[in-house]
Design a protein around this motif. Structure first.
Motif, short mmCIF file in Angstrom:
data_model
loop_
_atom_site.label_atom_id
_atom_site.label_comp_id
_atom_site.label_asym_id
_atom_site.label_seq_id
_atom_site.Cartn_x
_atom_site.Cartn_y
_atom_site.Cartn_z
N SER A 287 1.07 70.96 76.41
CA SER A 287 1.21 71.89 77.33
C SER A 287 2.52 71.77 78.01
O SER A 287 3.29 72.74 78.32
CB SER A 287 0.07 72.31 78.28
N GLU A 288 2.59 70.46 78.65
CA GLU A 288 3.58 70.15 79.44
C GLU A 288 5.15 69.99 78.53
O GLU A 288 6.32 70.51 79.16
CB GLU A 288 3.74 68.85 79.88
N PHE A 289 5.02 69.91 77.32
CA PHE A 289 6.26 69.94 76.35
C PHE A 289 6.59 71.37 76.18
O PHE A 289 7.84 71.55 76.01
CB PHE A 289 5.70 69.39 75.03
N ILE A 290 5.70 72.49 75.82
CA ILE A 290 5.90 73.69 75.73
C ILE A 290 6.68 74.20 76.91
O ILE A 290 7.49 74.91 76.99
CB ILE A 290 4.67 74.34 75.18
N LYS A 291 5.95 73.91 78.15
CA LYS A 291 6.46 74.45 79.29
C LYS A 291 7.75 74.12 79.83
O LYS A 291 8.59 74.83 80.41
CB LYS A 291 5.42 74.02 80.49
N SER A 292 8.25 72.94 79.28
CA SER A 292 9.70 72.55 79.63
C SER A 292 10.55 73.04 78.70
O SER A 292 11.72 73.21 79.14
CB SER A 292 9.60 71.00 79.44
N SER A 293 10.19 73.30 77.49
CA SER A 293 11.31 74.16 76.52
C SER A 293 10.56 75.21 75.87
O SER A 293 10.32 75.12 74.61
CB SER A 293 11.57 73.06 75.63
N PRO A 294 10.11 76.30 76.51
CA PRO A 294 9.47 77.47 75.76
C PRO A 294 10.25 78.33 74.84
O PRO A 294 9.71 78.82 73.91
CB PRO A 294 9.11 78.39 77.19
N GLU A 295 11.60 78.02 75.16
CA GLU A 295 12.34 78.62 74.03
C GLU A 295 12.48 78.08 72.42
O GLU A 295 12.96 78.74 71.68
CB GLU A 295 13.75 78.72 74.56
N GLU A 296 11.78 76.94 72.31
CA GLU A 296 12.07 76.45 70.99
C GLU A 296 11.20 77.06 70.09
O GLU A 296 10.15 77.93 70.41
CB GLU A 296 11.35 74.75 71.26
N ALA A 297 11.48 77.12 68.76
CA ALA A 297 10.53 77.58 67.87
C ALA A 297 9.45 76.94 67.26
O ALA A 297 9.57 76.46 66.30
CB ALA A 297 11.73 78.00 66.63
N PHE A 298 8.41 77.20 68.31
CA PHE A 298 7.36 76.38 68.12
C PHE A 298 6.44 76.90 66.66
O PHE A 298 6.43 78.11 66.55
CB PHE A 298 6.27 76.31 69.03
N SER A 299 5.67 75.95 65.88
CA SER A 299 4.81 76.50 65.02
C SER A 299 3.50 75.72 65.24
O SER A 299 3.60 74.67 65.70
CB SER A 299 5.36 76.47 63.59
N ILE A 300 2.25 76.22 64.76
CA ILE A 300 1.14 75.59 64.81
C ILE A 300 1.22 74.24 64.07
O ILE A 300 0.78 73.28 64.56
CB ILE A 300 0.04 76.31 64.20
N LYS A 301 1.94 74.32 63.02
CA LYS A 301 1.93 73.53 62.00
C LYS A 301 2.70 72.09 62.55
O LYS A 301 2.11 71.19 62.58
CB LYS A 301 2.45 73.72 60.76
N ALA A 302 3.84 72.45 63.30
CA ALA A 302 4.39 71.64 64.00
C ALA A 302 3.92 70.98 65.19
O ALA A 302 4.02 69.73 65.40
CB ALA A 302 5.89 72.01 64.28
N LEU A 303 3.26 71.81 65.90
CA LEU A 303 2.46 71.19 67.15
C LEU A 303 1.29 70.48 66.89
O LEU A 303 1.06 69.53 67.40
CB LEU A 303 2.07 72.34 68.15
N SER A 304 0.71 70.76 65.72
CA SER A 304 -0.63 69.94 65.12
C SER A 304 -0.03 68.64 64.88
O SER A 304 -0.71 67.52 64.99
CB SER A 304 -1.05 70.72 64.03
N LYS A 305 0.93 68.56 64.07
CA LYS A 305 1.81 67.29 63.82
C LYS A 305 2.04 66.49 65.05
O LYS A 305 1.79 65.22 64.76
CB LYS A 305 2.97 67.56 62.72
N LYS A 306 2.65 67.06 65.77
CA LYS A 306 3.25 66.24 66.97
C LYS A 306 1.99 65.60 67.94
O LYS A 306 2.02 64.71 68.23
CB LYS A 306 4.03 67.15 68.00
N SER A 307 0.87 66.58 67.76
CA SER A 307 -0.30 65.93 68.70
C SER A 307 -1.30 65.08 68.00
O SER A 307 -2.02 64.34 68.34
CB SER A 307 -0.76 67.28 69.25
N GLY A 308 -1.32 65.34 66.66
CA GLY A 308 -2.21 64.50 65.71
C GLY A 308 -3.62 65.39 65.79
O GLY A 308 -4.65 64.71 65.24
N LEU A 309 -3.50 66.61 66.25
CA LEU A 309 -4.80 67.31 66.25
C LEU A 309 -4.88 68.60 65.40
O LEU A 309 -3.77 68.91 64.87
CB LEU A 309 -4.81 68.07 67.83
N SER A 310 -6.00 68.87 64.77
CA SER A 310 -5.92 69.96 63.82
C SER A 310 -5.69 71.10 64.43
O SER A 310 -5.83 71.46 65.77
CB SER A 310 -7.24 69.93 63.04
N PRO A 311 -5.21 72.23 63.74
CA PRO A 311 -4.98 73.61 64.40
C PRO A 311 -6.29 74.29 64.99
O PRO A 311 -6.09 74.64 65.88
CB PRO A 311 -4.79 74.75 62.86
N ASN A 312 -7.34 73.90 64.37
CA ASN A 312 -8.63 74.40 65.12
C ASN A 312 -8.59 73.54 66.44
O ASN A 312 -9.05 74.33 67.42
CB ASN A 312 -9.78 74.20 64.30
#
Length: 341
Positions: free
Chosen positions: A238-263
């Motif tokens: 959440s803090e990562f997204i808040k600091s750079s909301p303009e980035e082209a985030f995807s669920i797949k990339a965020l899932s990989k970064k956090s080690g958590l499943s999309p669900n």
């Protein structure tokens, strides 16, 4: 081990006893006390204040050089303690011979004793611990006993005239941590500060009571929720997204970064922010756009590009939903205010 005894629920007396034991400097402003400590025994601060309805709070943000045992002696009114640990962890027991239970980061606890048992808190040496303790007195005002907050809290947890000790450890809750950060970020002074603190403190109290209700419901339905590690990953993301909301985030990339499943990602964001992941990203982009409108010379089209949107019309639509006017009107109103100031 350092042993500290608190034999009162009055905020002033609590700080007198803490000051005697920890040293440091106490300041007072409009019913709010602050104890700043920096010595060989302890480092950090303790804040507290009293409010209407016999509600008060004490917040520890401390690191001790030795283990500390804080004995909160049971007073006649048997207040209810609502605890939340924002950093580190600590333990609680009823009396010295009671079962020791650990309160971990992001957990709530609700504690009271009806058997003249003392509440004992154990702080570990060398570990930064942030504990917010809301104290609700249970003595009822006879003139307004049916509608007082004290009576409602008492009825919620002791509807059957409970005469035994009550201890509850809640599941992990990051929303309360964010609300406590809001409490601590108040910069106003005087009566405004006091009113804002009381308002936020009541919200935190409501959230802790709601957490208790939610946990009972989840237990009845055998819901597992999120682990502490998963909550920490969601908070960091959440803090990562808040600091750079303009980035082209995807669920797949965020899932990989956090080690958590999309669900798990979606579950965590719904639990913490009451939004899906994509809704949270959009929300953060709109908030950043508002800051750019206020603080930069960029035009609306440039701002749309800067925050990661591709459609100006879509941006205008969601901006209006948030601020009840279009970005162009918002910018114009700011300019008008600047001219008249």
């Amino acid at each position: 081990m350092k042993i500290v005894t608190i034999n009162t629920e009055k905020t002033q007396n609590i700080f007198d006893e803490l000051h005697t034991n920890f040293g440091g400097k106490v300041t007072f402003d409009l019913d709010e006390y602050t104890l700043e400590v920096q010595n060989s025994f302890a480092e950090g601060s303790i804040m507290g204040a009293s409010f209407n309805d016999n509600i008060s709070y004490v917040q520890f943000d401390m690191t001790f050089s030795t283990d500390v045992r804080l004995d909160i002696l049971n007073v006649k009114s048997s207040p209810i303690y609502f605890a939340y640990c924002s950093k580190g962890n600590l333990s609680h027991s009823f009396g010295l011979n009671g079962e020791e239970r650990k309160l971990k980061t992001f957990q709530t606890a609700i504690v009271t004793s009806k058997q003249n048992q003392d509440n004992v808190l154990f702080f570990e040496k060398g570990k930064k611990t942030k504990l917010t303790l809301i104290i609700v007195g249970t003595e009822i005002d006879a003139k307004n006993q049916n509608h007082s907050l004290n009576q409602q809290v008492k009825d919620t947890f002791f509807e059957n005239n409970l005469v035994q000790d009550f201890f509850y450890i809640g599941s992990y809750n990051l929303q309360i941590a964010e609300k406590i950060e809001q409490l601590n970020s108040i910069t106003q002074t005087g009566i405004v500060r006091n009113l804002l603190k009381e308002g936020i403190l009541r919200i935190i109290l409501a959230m802790e009571i709601q957490q208790h209700s939610d946990d009972l419901h989840a237990f009845a339905n055998e819901s597992n929720g999120l682990t502490l590690r998963e909550m920490e990953e969601i908070k960091e993301l959440s803090e990562f997204i808040k600091s750079s909301p303009e980035e082209a985030f995807s669920i797949k990339a965020l899932s990989k970064k956090s080690g958590l499943s999309p669900n798990k990602l979606q579950e965590g964001f719904k639990m913490i922010h009451n939004r899906t992941v994509n809704d949270y990203i959009t929300h953060m982009r709109v908030l950043k756009a508002e800051i750019l409108i206020r603080t930069s010379d960029l035009n609306i089209s440039e701002i749309v590009y800067c925050i990661g949107f591709t459609s100006r019309s879509y941006f205008s639509k969601i901006f209006k939903q948030k601020f009840n006017c279009s970005p162009k009107e918002y910018k114009f109103n700011l300019s008008s205010l600047a001219i008249t100031a």
